[in-house]
Design an enzyme around this catalytic site. Structure first.
Site, PDB file in Angstrom:
ATOM      1  N   HIS A 432      16.652 -12.548  -9.226  1.00  0.00           N
ATOM      2  CA  HIS A 432      15.591 -11.602  -8.850  1.00  0.00           C
ATOM      3  C   HIS A 432      14.755 -12.177  -7.710  1.00  0.00           C
ATOM      4  O   HIS A 432      14.492 -11.503  -6.715  1.00  0.00           O
ATOM      5  CB  HIS A 432      14.708 -11.296 -10.059  1.00  0.00           C
ATOM      6  CG  HIS A 432      13.505 -10.457  -9.735  1.00  0.00           C
ATOM      7  ND1 HIS A 432      13.431  -9.112 -10.024  1.00  0.00           N
ATOM      8  CD2 HIS A 432      12.331 -10.768  -9.127  1.00  0.00           C
ATOM      9  CE1 HIS A 432      12.258  -8.634  -9.606  1.00  0.00           C
ATOM     10  NE2 HIS A 432      11.567  -9.637  -9.075  1.00  0.00           N
ATOM     11  N   GLU A 433      14.333 -13.425  -7.862  1.00  0.00           N
ATOM     12  CA  GLU A 433      13.538 -14.040  -6.798  1.00  0.00           C
ATOM     13  C   GLU A 433      14.363 -14.212  -5.521  1.00  0.00           C
ATOM     14  O   GLU A 433      13.847 -14.033  -4.406  1.00  0.00           O
ATOM     15  CB  GLU A 433      12.998 -15.392  -7.266  1.00  0.00           C
ATOM     16  CG  GLU A 433      11.971 -15.303  -8.373  1.00  0.00           C
ATOM     17  CD  GLU A 433      10.812 -14.394  -8.024  1.00  0.00           C
ATOM     18  OE1 GLU A 433      10.392 -14.363  -6.845  1.00  0.00           O
ATOM     19  OE2 GLU A 433      10.320 -13.693  -8.923  1.00  0.00           O
ATOM     20  N   HIS A 436      14.229 -11.109  -3.502  1.00  0.00           N
ATOM     21  CA  HIS A 436      13.089 -11.005  -2.585  1.00  0.00           C
ATOM     22  C   HIS A 436      13.371 -11.773  -1.296  1.00  0.00           C
ATOM     23  O   HIS A 436      13.089 -11.290  -0.192  1.00  0.00           O
ATOM     24  CB  HIS A 436      11.833 -11.567  -3.252  1.00  0.00           C
ATOM     25  CG  HIS A 436      11.250 -10.681  -4.299  1.00  0.00           C
ATOM     26  ND1 HIS A 436      11.000  -9.348  -4.104  1.00  0.00           N
ATOM     27  CD2 HIS A 436      10.847 -10.947  -5.586  1.00  0.00           C
ATOM     28  CE1 HIS A 436      10.475  -8.818  -5.199  1.00  0.00           C
ATOM     29  NE2 HIS A 436      10.374  -9.770  -6.112  1.00  0.00           N
ATOM     30  N   GLU A 470      10.244  -4.362  -5.740  1.00  0.00           N
ATOM     31  CA  GLU A 470      10.611  -4.966  -7.016  1.00  0.00           C
ATOM     32  C   GLU A 470      11.906  -4.381  -7.562  1.00  0.00           C
ATOM     33  O   GLU A 470      12.725  -5.087  -8.152  1.00  0.00           O
ATOM     34  CB  GLU A 470       9.479  -4.785  -8.025  1.00  0.00           C
ATOM     35  CG  GLU A 470       8.186  -5.494  -7.654  1.00  0.00           C
ATOM     36  CD  GLU A 470       8.351  -7.007  -7.534  1.00  0.00           C
ATOM     37  OE1 GLU A 470       9.228  -7.572  -8.228  1.00  0.00           O
ATOM     38  OE2 GLU A 470       7.632  -7.604  -6.740  1.00  0.00           O
TER      39      GLU A 470
END
Length: 575
Positions: A432-433, A436, A470
């Site tokens: 997930h990070e 980004h 997100e």
């Protein structure tokens, strides 16, 4: 060139992110994972609590994680040396009623439970140490549990404590704490903290249980380019040192609140160096470099010796994959595991299985997790993103260290991911990070002006900009692991699969769960994969899912017809 595209290209070129943000600078500079919340604040037995009711935090100043209703702290009354005992006190704090809370405590192999409160379960033991747990019915206040621990071996050690709401898996209803120490052999020699940046390989008899079948992927791009390569050996006899590099770690994927899954897996695409001394008093020389094999962790480093027998040789592994991604500590140094030394090396030999230093296992888990994203990252170049050309790639850098409270977020200004202590146990959180970071590379450093995103909840309405940034990061994790379940570092998880009949997930494109699952379905059912979508994003960045679907997909030849719109409709998004 459309006016919209021209405007964005002007923004992309000279303007620093922090200047773009204005009053929202914090949101532009720091991006945090949707994993921080699944529902609006609520008590276990009643409606949503008012904002600000819960105030417990276990992370640092940069994290935008919302406060939790549960917290835990662990402490020792003194630092024990080998053979000595100490009292471990675990304080559980609640700011709401929780009918079914789970407390889990894990000790490292160098410590043993000597005595405990009667409510705790009988300890279980494995390669990672001892675990004990207890279910608690909590009301607002603090409750303490004591455990007598005995030091049985010297070296770095970490005690971990977790509290969570078993019935409602949610970081807003969970807490984590740890105690780091370096156990000494003599009274008074044990120190606070630990250092594992460099360490010897962990001695393991052989691969244990917990090996997973590798995810079946068809690599669409070459392996990460090596940071450096060894000089080709001459035609005369060469000597090779080989083996397999492996890591034992605990995984939230496959675990639960009181026992994560134990894994024993090879480490792929890790930089490896063969060092040696030609003579006993000679200088240390770099004999060969390479990378571990993708999917099998194998290495074979060859060199041409300058003497009949090399006096000493050893292999060093670093938490870096070529020059494309790395894991560093708080000081920016990469972790390194060194094999045992070979003496009087005159012919090729195998080290067999070499295991990552146990104190570094989470760092190696992160490195190997990013390898899973690399192979299906959807880039048309040998970089992470199609916006970058071969030879001009920027890497993904992850900062983690034992006991870290500096997470969980990606900071755009430094282009670095910060993970807290147990975050690496969740591959979904790591990716997930990285999602980004990938969006930041696709957008060439530009970032949307995001509103109403601190805090944000994966299944609740935030804003169109927050839902987009997100939701994309969630979708990257789901695409990488071919699922729709999000896992947190403490072992809790939530399946976010949804359609129009799903309750508990807000409708529309301001809800990141809806955006994430819509993206995954578009990539798999309409686009074939996500390469075309990522190429479009590299050419023209978006501030919302509406802009992505309504404006940019048709402009770049991506389908927005009946099948695509039915996918949106299924996930409660309509334009």
């Amino acid at each position: 060139m459309s006016p919209k595209r021209a405007l964005k290209r002007r923004v992309l070129r000279p303007v620093p992110l922090v200047a773009l943000a204005g009053a929202g600078a914090c949101l532009a500079v720091v991006v945090v994972p949707s994993a921080f919340g699944t529902t609006a604040p609520a008590t276990a037995s009643g409606p949503a609590a008012k904002s600000g009711t819960c105030t417990i935090r276990s992370t640092g100043q940069h994290s935008e994680a919302p406060p939790s209703c549960l917290g835990v702290t662990a402490s020792l009354d003194h630092l024990p040396a080998v053979g000595e005992q100490a009292t471990l006190t675990v304080d559980v704090k609640a700011q709401a009623d929780v009918k079914n809370a789970g407390l889990a405590v894990q000790l490292p192999p160098s410590l043993r439970i000597a005595d405990k409160d009667s409510g705790l379960t009988t300890p279980t033991a494995d390669a990672f140490g001892q675990r004990t747990s207890q279910k608690l019915a909590l009301t607002p206040g603090t409750r303490s549990v004591e455990i007598k621990v005995k030091a049985v071996a010297a070296g770095p050690a970490q005690i971990q404590a977790d509290i969570s709401d078993i019935d409602r898996p949610d970081p807003r209803r969970a807490g984590h704490d740890s105690v780091e120490l370096t156990v000494g052999t003599a009274k008074g020699s044990t120190d606070e903290g630990l250092s594992v940046i460099k360490g010897r390989a962990t001695k393991v008899n052989g691969p244990g249980p917990g090996q997973r079948k590798p995810r079946k992927v068809t690599p669409k791009t070459p392996a990460p380019a090596r940071a450096s390569t060894a000089t080709a050996p001459a035609a005369r006899a060469q000597v090779c040192v080989g083996g397999t590099f492996r890591n034992r770690f605990q995984s939230a994927e496959g675990g639960n609140w009181n026992a994560k899954a134990n894994r024993d897996e090879p480490v792929s695409n890790a930089n490896v160096t063969l060092w040696g001394k030609a003579t006993a008093n000679g200088a240390t020389q770099k004999l060969a470099t390479g990378m571990t094999g993708n999917g099998n962790g194998q290495f074979n480093l060859c060199y041409t010796p300058s003497t009949a027998a090399t006096s000493t040789a050893w292999v060093e592994f670093q938490t870096q994959a070529g020059g494309m991604w790395s894991v560093v500590d708080r000081n920016g140094s990469r972790y390194a595991t060194t094999s045992y030394a070979l003496n009087n090396v005159s012919r090729s030999t195998s080290l067999g299985n070499v295991y990552a230093n146990q104190g570094q296992s989470r760092a190696w888990h992160v490195l190997d997790t990013l390898n899973k994203l690399w192979w299906n990252r959807g880039s048309t170049t040998n970089c992470w993103a199609s916006s970058q050309q071969n030879g001009h790639c920027t890497p993904i850098t992850v900062q983690w260290y034992p006991g870290s409270t500096d997470g969980t977020y990606w900071m755009s200004g430094e282009d670095k991911i910060h993970l807290a202590d147990d975050d690496p146990d969740s591959e979904h959180t790591t990716v997930h990070e990285a999602g980004h970071a990938l969006m930041g590379k696709l957008y060439r450093g530009w970032w949307p002006q995001v509103t109403n995103c601190s805090p944000h909840y994966v299944s609740r309405t935030s804003s169109a900009s927050c839902g987009w940034t997100e939701g994309f990061a969630d979708a990257v994790a789901f695409h990488t692991f071919n699922d729709t379940t999000f896992y947190w570092g403490n072992g809790a998880s939530q399946n976010l699969a949804n359609d129009r009949s799903t309750s508990g997930i807000d409708p529309g494109d301001a809800c990141e769960a809806r955006v994430a699952t819509t993206l995954v379905d578009l990539w798999s059912q309409v686009d074939g994969d996500w390469t075309k979508s990522n190429t479009m994003m590299a050419q023209n960045p978006q501030s919302s899912f509406r802009e992505y679907f309504v404006t940019d997909r048709p402009a770049h030849g991506l389908d927005t017809g009946t099948t695509a719109r039915n996918i949106l409709w299924k996930h409660t998004i309509s334009y």
